[in-house]
Write a protein that holds these residues in place. Structure first.
Motif, short mmCIF file in Angstrom:
data_model
loop_
_atom_site.label_atom_id
_atom_site.label_comp_id
_atom_site.label_asym_id
_atom_site.label_seq_id
_atom_site.Cartn_x
_atom_site.Cartn_y
_atom_site.Cartn_z
N ASN A 198 30.93 -6.00 -7.99
CA ASN A 198 31.20 -5.74 -6.58
C ASN A 198 31.65 -6.96 -5.81
OD1 ASN A 198 30.46 -2.83 -5.43
ND2 ASN A 198 29.10 -3.24 -7.18
N ASP A 199 31.71 -8.10 -6.47
CA ASP A 199 32.29 -9.28 -5.84
C ASP A 199 33.79 -9.04 -5.66
OD1 ASP A 199 33.78 -11.87 -5.83
OD2 ASP A 199 31.77 -12.72 -5.95
N PRO A 200 34.33 -9.24 -4.47
CA PRO A 200 35.75 -8.94 -4.23
C PRO A 200 36.69 -9.66 -5.20
CG PRO A 200 34.62 -9.30 -2.15
CD PRO A 200 33.64 -9.65 -3.23
N ALA A 201 36.38 -10.90 -5.56
CA ALA A 201 37.25 -11.64 -6.47
C ALA A 201 37.25 -11.03 -7.87
CB ALA A 201 36.81 -13.10 -6.55
N VAL A 202 36.16 -10.36 -8.23
CA VAL A 202 36.07 -9.71 -9.53
C VAL A 202 36.65 -8.30 -9.47
CG1 VAL A 202 34.47 -8.82 -11.28
CG2 VAL A 202 34.08 -11.07 -10.24
#
Length: 276
Positions: free
Chosen positions: A125-129
């Motif tokens: 759920n990390d935006p970069a991921v």
């Protein structure tokens, strides 16, 4: 699916010559390839049709699932004997053990959903991921993604990367030669692919991706003696991931249009290990 800092057919089948002749296509000499044993034999680099690759993949997987354990698990460097259960296509990954790195001991630990789902979902759920892995959400998508591997035939193993005792990254080690990516490059028997992501923002941009990717590629080559190439397929838009592969000794061999991304095809050769 894509690498998030970041996430590759054995050509056997001519039943006329025992193991040495058990190939669907004729083996040819490659002057640039390192010497290999009959069990790790290479084949001519050919781009095959999707239908033929599916047939070859199915036959190869069935062969590896049924061949005697003594043949399937010949000891490699640092190993004392057979490892893993019947049908193990990745030479007992769960038993590979830790390796030393400049950042501390590092180990791949196969994922257990009941133990690791919350952590992996948090990372996804990390935006970069999520921009590359596309598994953001409450966890159902992540569960499905993990179960598709854990309930499969063992050709892909999802793992936590544990550095100095702390889970800090997610990895998938998979049989590239048995994966759809084999349709997009001249796959060789036992090619092994890597997908990865660094979980914590604080661990990114410090060179850890390059350091750990090199360590895992070395681990694959050490523990899988029949594997002569480690393969990566980062999204071309994912500059940090592409840079990590290059810094870890992989070479860019081309590009491939895959579902959801245009990938950079990265290969690290056993034969060039000493100079990269």
């Amino acid at each position: 699916m894509n690498d998030g800092t970041n996430p590759l057919s054995d050509m056997t089948g001519d039943r006329t010559g025992g193991r040495a002749g058990d190939r669907l296509v004729a083996q040819v000499a490659d002057p640039m390839a390192a010497p290999v044993s009959d069990d790790c034999a290479d084949t001519v680099d050919l781009r095959l049709t999707d239908e033929l690759i599916e047939l070859i993949t199915a036959e190869r997987a069935a062969h590896e699932l049924t061949e005697p354990a003594a043949v399937r698990h010949r000891p490699g460097p640092g190993r004392t004997g057979p490892s893993g259960g019947a049908g193990d296509l990745l030479d007992g990954l769960a038993d590979w053990g830790p390796v030393g790195t400049d950042a501390g001991p590092f180990q791949l630990v196969p994922v257990r959903i009941e133990r690791d789902l919350q952590l992996v979902t948090q990372w996804m759920n990390d935006p970069a991921v999520s921009a590359f892995w596309e598994l953001a959400g409450p966890g159902a998508a992540t569960v499905d993604h993990l179960r598709s591997q854990l309930d499969g035939d063992g050709r892909s193993v999802p793992c936590l990367g544990v550095l100095a005792g702390v889970p800090m990254s997610y990895w998938e080690v998979y049989r590239a030669d048995l994966d759809p990516i084999a349709r997009h490059y001249p796959a060789r028997p036992h090619d092994t692919g890597i997908h990865f992501l660094i979980g914590k923002v604080a661990d990114r941009g410090r060179g850890l991706g390059t350091l750990l990717l090199r360590a895992v590629a070395d681990l694959v080559l050490d523990r899988r003696p029949c594997c002569d190439r480690v393969v990566g397929e980062p999204d071309l838009r994912n500059t940090p991931s592409t840079a990590a592969f290059l810094g870890a000794g992989f070479r860019l061999t081309g590009e491939a249009e895959l579902p959801g991304k245009r990938a950079a095809l990265m290969i690290r050769d056993r034969a060039l290990r000493a100079v990269l």
